[in-house]
Design a protein around this motif. Structure first.
Motif, mmCIF file in Angstrom:
data_model
loop_
_atom_site.group_PDB
_atom_site.id
_atom_site.type_symbol
_atom_site.label_atom_id
_atom_site.label_comp_id
_atom_site.label_asym_id
_atom_site.label_seq_id
_atom_site.Cartn_x
_atom_site.Cartn_y
_atom_site.Cartn_z
ATOM 1 N N ILE A 173 26.862 7.273 -27.518
ATOM 2 C CA ILE A 173 26.194 8.528 -27.916
ATOM 3 C C ILE A 173 25.152 8.764 -26.737
ATOM 4 O O ILE A 173 24.813 9.998 -26.216
ATOM 5 N N GLY A 174 24.472 7.845 -26.077
ATOM 6 C CA GLY A 174 23.414 8.135 -25.171
ATOM 7 C C GLY A 174 23.994 8.695 -23.788
ATOM 8 O O GLY A 174 23.599 9.700 -22.998
ATOM 9 N N ALA A 175 25.039 8.249 -23.361
ATOM 10 C CA ALA A 175 26.014 8.871 -22.408
ATOM 11 C C ALA A 175 26.428 10.373 -22.617
ATOM 12 O O ALA A 175 26.162 11.154 -21.591
ATOM 13 N N TYR A 176 26.420 10.803 -23.665
ATOM 14 C CA TYR A 176 26.854 12.154 -24.076
ATOM 15 C C TYR A 176 25.490 12.879 -23.857
ATOM 16 O O TYR A 176 25.579 13.991 -23.495
ATOM 17 N N LEU A 177 24.395 12.327 -24.354
ATOM 18 C CA LEU A 177 23.046 12.827 -24.160
ATOM 19 C C LEU A 177 23.041 13.438 -22.513
ATOM 20 O O LEU A 177 22.480 14.204 -22.214
ATOM 21 N N ALA A 178 23.100 12.045 -21.971
ATOM 22 C CA ALA A 178 22.673 12.301 -20.468
ATOM 23 C C ALA A 178 23.801 13.186 -19.875
ATOM 24 O O ALA A 178 23.205 13.977 -18.767
ATOM 25 N N ASP A 179 24.962 13.042 -20.226
ATOM 26 C CA ASP A 179 25.877 14.172 -19.577
ATOM 27 C C ASP A 179 25.583 15.673 -19.946
ATOM 28 O O ASP A 179 25.608 16.701 -19.057
#
Length: 347
Positions: A173-179
């Protein structure tokens, strides 16, 4: 209504650059003691992007009072930032501040925890607590996010355990936030628009879901936030595992401990099925590689297998249905066009 506020050191007289930047940081985030070895010729850039509904975005530093998020892409040299108890007593905007480094290094300390962060290693600090932050390198580039604490439906004492610690922006989910942060910084919505308000809601859910995942407290989220967080987590899982030929709707449901019918319900707003969404992403990735000149010698079958297509005939048929040409024709057209363009540029 202004979409964003921009500070560029080159637009300010040299003698005023550092003091102007310090004032902007105090307004955007919170008052801090700032020092820099390059204060005499400070070179930095920051864009402040307010989100939220019309009339609520306010000024650059009004996130806490406005009840909406503020995103700020930033590039700066070596800086030492300290927030003290005295500053907190004088002014506390009541924010959680998340930083997403994109290059360089950030050292941060809060609640007796110290950590070092590099590219896509996010962290959160609480403006209600003293902290120290340093960017020791010659150049740090990243994206900041301000979220009013009142909008985060998680116990403060639980969030405190995550302060200054690494939150991955590379997976889950952190990658989705970063993207998502990267997308907003690139495609800035008009302030006060319906689109900005929608992005604000999604960003808040992603932020809360990232914290909840870090503290293993997803069950404590409100129902609507939990459902949205689950949908985003599912999509992140699918993107990370596209190359697995065994990635199916059933496998996705099992990995998230939900039924297949509940999983399909999450995708109703996409107007597609889970299997179709997986196939479309795989085809997009394969098409990207086929049109990449650096992969011109990679066999088409190998590219197909890399993105989860176990049988070439199935891949070729799906590719033609989606794009109207075969994989081989797609590659030939793209690479021929690239070669012609290269000759024109060279001439």
């Amino acid at each position: 209504m202004t979409t964003e506020t921009v500070f560029r050191s080159d637009d300010i007289p040299v003698s005023d650059r550092f003091s102007y930047w310090c004032a902007l940081m105090a307004e955007t985030v919170c008052p801090m003691d700032l020092r820099s070895p390059t204060a005499g010729d400070f070179r930095a850039e920051m864009r402040v992007i307010p989100l939220g509904s019309a009339g609520s975005a306010g000024s650059a530093g009004s996130a806490g009072s406005a009840g909406s998020a503020v995103v700020w892409p930033i590039e700066l040299p070596s800086v030492h930032m300290v927030r003290t108890d005295r500053m907190i007593r004088r002014s506390d905007p009541g924010l959680y501040h998340l930083s997403l480094p994109l290059s360089g290094r950030v050292d941060v300390e809060q609640m007796s925890h110290r950590s070092v962060h590099y590219r896509r290693q996010m962290y959160v600090v609480d403006t209600d607590r003293p902290f120290v932050c340093r960017t020791p390198g010659s150049n740090m580039r990243g994206i900041g996010l301000e979220i009013p604490k009142q909008l985060v439906p998680l116990p403060t004492v639980r969030v405190e355990r995550l302060l200054a610690r690494q939150l991955s922006g590379r997976e889950g989910i952190g990658a989705y936030l970063a993207d998502f942060l990267t997308r907003i910084s690139r495609d800035v919505p008009r302030a006060g628009s319906a689109e900005a308000s929608r992005l604000n809601d999604i960003l808040l859910d992603l932020f809360v879901a990232t914290l909840a995942h870090g503290m293993e407290a997803e069950d404590e989220l409100p129902p609507h936030a939990r459902r949205r967080a689950l949908a985003l987590s599912v999509k992140a899982f699918i993107r990370e595992n596209l190359g697995d030929p065994h990635l199916t709707a059933g496998a996705v449901a099992a990995s998230h401990h939900i039924s297949s019918s509940y999983l399909h319900g999450l995708f109703r707003s996409e107007e597609t099925t889970v299997s179709a969404w997986i196939r479309r992403l795989r085809l997009e990735r394969a098409r990207r590689d086929l049109t990449d000149p650096s992969q011109a010698t990679v066999p088409i079958g190998q590219i197909a297998a890399c993105w989860g297509f176990a049988h070439y005939a199935v891949f070729s048929r799906a590719f033609r249905t989606e794009y109207g040409v075969s994989p081989r024709e797609c590659r030939h057209e793209a690479l021929t066009g690239a070669a012609v363009l290269s000759r024109i540029v060279d001439s």
